[in-house]
Design an enzyme around this catalytic site. Sequence first.
Site, PDB file in Angstrom:
ATOM      1  N   CYS A  35       0.741  -1.108  -0.103  1.00  0.00           N
ATOM      2  CA  CYS A  35      -0.040   0.086  -0.112  1.00  0.00           C
ATOM      3  C   CYS A  35       0.863   1.092   0.194  1.00  0.00           C
ATOM      4  O   CYS A  35       1.501   1.540   1.082  1.00  0.00           O
ATOM      5  CB  CYS A  35      -0.933  -0.021   1.295  1.00  0.00           C
ATOM      6  SG  CYS A  35      -1.984   1.476   1.290  1.00  0.00           S
TER       7      CYS A  35
ATOM      8  N   CYS B 160      -0.546   4.329   2.552  1.00  0.00           N
ATOM      9  CA  CYS B 160      -0.560   4.052   3.935  1.00  0.00           C
ATOM     10  C   CYS B 160      -0.313   2.508   4.482  1.00  0.00           C
ATOM     11  O   CYS B 160       0.715   2.016   4.261  1.00  0.00           O
ATOM     12  CB  CYS B 160      -1.769   4.513   4.569  1.00  0.00           C
ATOM     13  SG  CYS B 160      -3.402   3.547   3.783  1.00  0.00           S
ATOM     14  N   SER B 161      -1.381   1.636   4.864  1.00  0.00           N
ATOM     15  CA  SER B 161      -1.139   0.304   5.189  1.00  0.00           C
ATOM     16  C   SER B 161      -2.204  -0.135   4.997  1.00  0.00           C
ATOM     17  O   SER B 161      -2.323  -1.342   5.591  1.00  0.00           O
ATOM     18  CB  SER B 161      -0.678   0.430   6.714  1.00  0.00           C
ATOM     19  OG  SER B 161      -1.747   0.717   7.502  1.00  0.00           O
ATOM     20  N   CYS B 162      -3.003   0.061   4.108  1.00  0.00           N
ATOM     21  CA  CYS B 162      -4.204  -1.060   3.780  1.00  0.00           C
ATOM     22  C   CYS B 162      -3.751  -2.490   3.237  1.00  0.00           C
ATOM     23  O   CYS B 162      -2.617  -2.628   2.775  1.00  0.00           O
ATOM     24  CB  CYS B 162      -4.882  -0.477   2.547  1.00  0.00           C
ATOM     25  SG  CYS B 162      -5.682   1.244   2.508  1.00  0.00           S
TER      26      CYS B 162
END
Length: 199
Positions: A104, A107-109
């Site tokens: 991602c 971000c951190s999806c």
Amino acid sequence: MTNPRHPTPPSPIENRVRALEDALRERGHIPDGFVDAAIARAENDLSPKSGAKVVARAWVDPDYRARLLKNGMAACAELGIDMANEKNVVIVENTPEVHNVIVCTQCSCTAWSLLGAPPDWYKSPAYRARVVRESRVLLKEMGLDLPDTTAIRVWDTSGESRFMALPMRPAGTEGWSEEQLASVVTREAMIGVARVKAT
């Protein structure tokens, strides 16, 4: 574990989280027990064990594998996996010719329902940038040395579409049960930064 005689004071982030929870609760935005229930769900239901279960079934059932690659959401739901956290999950298959890796970049999806909470390295700016720019070099540094003949595809997950890599089944696992197979599947292999090993 905290020593009762020498308790460790909460960290600044723990204090901020607690203050936010208290403020939300006082204003009636979250009911009592909501945060504890959410934590329990994250620990018990949103786990790489769910993704490993999917991978193991795909390895032993070619018809299921075909359905999984066609419609990841529906195929995961077949196994009783709650996909409520996802809008769309796409399963991409690793082969000797093509290796898929997930990131991602914003971000951190991640596909929480299948992979659980993202590991710290997945959220790091270095991983997010380098896996796109120099994926082969980064994967080698992480312990996955792919041959030059294997193409690498990087999938950028988002709030709209989440991805999971279907790793290759390791040699030496012929005749293993689904449970045995699932036990060797790692979150790293489903993100695409490692291969599954028959250990």
